[in-house]
Scaffold this active site. Structure first.
Site, PDB file in Angstrom:
ATOM      1  N   SER A 470      24.764 -12.077   8.554  1.00 52.62           N
ATOM      2  CA  SER A 470      24.348 -13.149   9.442  1.00 52.62           C
ATOM      3  C   SER A 470      24.534 -12.781  10.909  1.00 52.62           C
ATOM      4  CB  SER A 470      25.109 -14.427   9.061  1.00 52.62           C
ATOM      5  OG  SER A 470      24.552 -15.547   9.674  1.00 52.62           O
ATOM      6  N   ASP A 481      18.286  -2.001  18.275  1.00 52.69           N
ATOM      7  CA  ASP A 481      16.936  -2.087  18.830  1.00 52.69           C
ATOM      8  C   ASP A 481      16.889  -1.699  20.302  1.00 52.69           C
ATOM      9  OD1 ASP A 481      15.892  -2.856  16.408  1.00 52.69           O
ATOM     10  OD2 ASP A 481      15.930  -5.002  16.853  1.00 52.69           O
ATOM     11  N   LYS A 495      21.588 -11.380   5.093  1.00 48.24           N
ATOM     12  CA  LYS A 495      21.482 -12.848   5.176  1.00 48.24           C
ATOM     13  C   LYS A 495      20.818 -13.192   6.508  1.00 48.24           C
ATOM     14  CE  LYS A 495      22.647 -17.294   4.531  1.00 48.24           C
ATOM     15  NZ  LYS A 495      22.296 -17.935   5.799  1.00 48.24           N
TER      16      LYS A 495
END
Length: 700
Positions: A470, A481, A495
């Site tokens: 999460s 990224d 998740k």
């Protein structure tokens, strides 16, 4: 199948959803029947799922077939109670359950359950009648086996076929207990208590329990995190969210007739003992240090939770079957406590690592969860505790100590506050988006952004594992990224969904309405975050993680958003990986971890268990010798004295009481993965210094 099990948290974050894995009742009891409000609630659930769920599935014939399969499997996952004739009779309803639910009719769900209830009570009474005359005379020299995974097996064609299946099941239970050293008298007494307890709990089931089980068989078709909570389960859920409960700090779930550990709560008593691992099975619970051990095989999950939960400072003993072992039971004593915010707080340490040419000071920050003291925050307390505030303070201290790089350890971090995940990212990147959220109406929100200049701009390694979930995945995905730092470890949990609560006439519906996406456009759902450099796998991703759920929402992607690129990491990763693999190929700890996981997987893949005592004893001896050889090879390579025999090894891992209170100190002594992350950081710093290309801040 994991999709058939709901989790409960036994601690200050305790969550007790309804699970009826082995519901119990007497054979001659009156059939359970739905009441009128449940029909209205069923219509509400269908309506809200169709309108509000992210998946936008319609309740029709295909959904009806799925509900039929899921419900039957949730009642009888081992195909041990229903007969083939029962299943054949019920099959006529496969495409009719959807029409029933839309009309507020749940009668067929109750009819199926009542047949299951009858079959189970008959079976339990049959076993008890056998045990009343002492243990059956089993031949443990006979070559035969019991099928462990019956998912693809057929239901018994007759009562006699069911009798044969249960003869083997009872024989297996007796043999398992014989191998723990129990006498026949002790085994008989234990099994009678076990089956009488199951019969008693079956008789305590009511229409609310059946309705919740039936409705959750429907919600799981949408995704594993959408659940119906009855008034009783909702009360437990609200208690858990108030942080008022005390216990051991473990997320539990049902698997067949066993209570299984899904994960440990960071900073909780179970986490501190290091003797409990994900996938371990709890077979008995005892109060205090010498109280009677109560067998909990076949119990409801919330009843097991009630036994384990207790006042802070008191003790509970758990008898477990460790995952990947030989079936030998282990007893662990744990002192209950609240999982306090300070126990889960971020903490730091500084170590020195060398890249072979130069030594570097590496700061390590361990972050067990993404926390915030909401109450203090709402009071506008200037000193409220939060992840970001604590990490900012630790970063400032580390920079004053002159560290050359920082490792942020997110292993076992199950998530928490989205706000904190966003603000934490803000400490490491300049202004820019952190995560995208797509809602059920297909609108995409990009409001979660970094809004200030980075506080720390130096080399960064983020350490993750299969239990990083999460909010952890949001942070790690953003760092990856932006090419802001290296992500090291194992594929994360996956998740990537958001749930909200919807009120119903009776109870509430927890429903998935949104999905997380990285700034690259990739979802964190299902696939999680893949590391740049992979460590040895310690947790089986086939049984733990979002991809282990049958109905998990799939991975997909949306448009990327413009974001900076800080370092040319793609040019450094191949060399860093080469150095990592070269270093760990001969590292005794890493060799041990890889072999240990291989043994665990080999055992978990076994489809049958022998019912011949000599064979089981030989298997145990072989496994013990394998574990002893692996451990002694590791110890000798590290200059440590080897164990004389397996008993000496076992004694070193014997029963202990978990420490209570205060953050756990960060050490490298028993943490080869963190130690290797430090060496990767040293290599990273060294390569960056020798790399002619400067730090960049280009935009995609």
């Amino acid at each position: 199948m994991l999709s058939n099990r709901l989790a409960a948290l036994v601690s200050g974050l305790s969550l007790s959803f309804l699970i009826v894995t082995s519901p119990v009742s007497l054979a001659d009891s009156e059939n359970l029947k739905p009441h009128e409000d449940q029909g209205d609630t069923a219509r509400e659930i269908v309506s809200k799922l169709e309108m509000l769920h992210y998946n936008k599935l319609k309740v029709g014939d295909e959904m009806s077939t799925g509900l039929w399969d899921e419900y039957i499997d949730s009642l009888d996952p081992t195909k041990s109670y229903f007969l083939a004739s029962d299943i054949s009779e019920f099959r006529q309803w496969r495409t009719k359950l959807d029409d029933d639910l839309k009309a507020g009719n749940v009668d067929r769900g109750f009819e199926i359950y009542n047949r299951y209830r009858l079959r189970m009570s008959d079976r339990l009474n049959n076993i008890l009648s056998q045990l009343e005359n002492g243990l059956p005379k089993f031949d443990f020299t006979r070559e035969e086996s019991l099928e462990l995974d019956r998912e693809k097996s057929e239901w018994p064609q007759s009562i006699s076929a069911a009798d044969e299946l249960w003869r083997k099941r009872l024989k297996s239970s007796v043999l398992n207990l014989r191998l723990t050293g129990k006498s026949d008298e002790e085994i008989g007494d234990l099994l009678k208590r076990r089956y009488k307890g199951q019969l008693k709990r079956l008789g305590q089931q009511n229409s609310d329990d059946v309705f919740e089980l039936y409705m959750n068989s429907l919600t799981r078709l949408y995704d594993p995190h959408s659940n119906y909570l009855s008034p009783r389960s909702l009360e437990n859920f609200n208690m858990s969210m108030s942080l008022s409960l005390e216990g051991i700090g473990a997320v539990l779930q049902m698997e067949d007739e066993y209570t299984k550990v899904a994960r440990l709560v960071a900073g909780g008593p179970a986490d501190r003992t290091s003797k409990i691992k994900p996938n371990d099975k709890i077979v008995a619970v005892g109060q205090d240090k010498e109280g009677e051990m109560v067998d909990v095989v076949g119990w409801r999950l919330d009843d097991v939770v009630d036994l384990i939960r207790g006042s802070a400072g008191t003790f509970v003993r758990l008898e477990t079957i460790p995952t990947g072992g030989d079936g030998t039971h282990r007893t662990i004593t744990i002192q209950r406590s609240k999982v306090k915010l300070e126990d889960q707080a971020a903490k730091k340490a500084v170590f020195e690592f060398s890249d072979g040419e130069q030594s570097y000071k590496v700061g390590v920050i361990n972050l067990p969860t993404f926390y915030i003291d909401f109450e203090a925050y709402r009071r506008r307390d200037p000193n409220y505790k939060s992840t970001t505030r604590d990490v900012a303070r630790l970063l400032d201290e580390l920079q004053k100590e002159g560290v050359d790089g920082v490792v942020l350890d997110l292993r076992n971090n199950g998530g928490g506050s989205l706000q904190e995940a966003t603000m934490l990212t803000d400490l490491f990147i300049d202004q820019g988006p952190v995560v995208q959220i797509r809602h059920a109406n297909e609108q995409i929100s990009r409001h979660n952004r970094s809004r200030s200049r980075a506080m720390y701009r130096g080399p960064l390694v983020v350490l993750i594992n299969r239990l990083s979930a999460s909010a952890s995945e949001i942070f790690a995905g953003a760092i990856q990224d932006y090419n802001r730092g290296l992500v090291v470890g194992n594929q994360s949990f996956g998740k990537g969904t958001v749930q909200t609560m919807a009120p119903l006439k009776e109870g509430q519906l927890k429903i998935t309405q949104s999905k997380f996406y990285r700034v690259s456009g990739d979802s964190t759902q299902h696939a999680g975050v893949s590391p740049d450099i992979t460590m040895p796998q310690l947790i089986d991703s086939e049984s733990v993680g979002e991809s282990a759920y049958d109905t998990a929402l799939p991975w997909d992607r949306i448009h990327a958003v413009r974001h900076a690129q800080y370092f040319n990491l793609k040019d450094l990763v191949p060399e860093l990986t080469r150095k990592h693999e070269q270093r760990t190929a001969k590292d005794p700890d890493f060799i041990f971890l890889r072999e240990q996981f291989r043994v665990q997987i080999d055992r978990s893949n076994e489809k049958f268990v022998s019912l011949k005592e000599d064979t089981r004893i030989k298997e145990r001896e072989d496994l013990n010798q394998t574990m002893l050889t692996m451990e002694n090879t590791r110890r000798e390579a590290k200059g440590l004295e080897p164990y004389k025999d397996f008993e000496a090894l076992e004694k070193s891992e014997s029963e202990e009481t978990a420490p209570v209170g205060g953050p756990v100190e960060i050490t490298l002594e028993d943490d080869p993965v963190l130690n290797e992350a430090g060496f990767i950081m040293a290599d990273f710093i060294g390569l960056q210094k020798r790399d002619s290309s400067p730090q960049v801040a280009n935009f995609d």
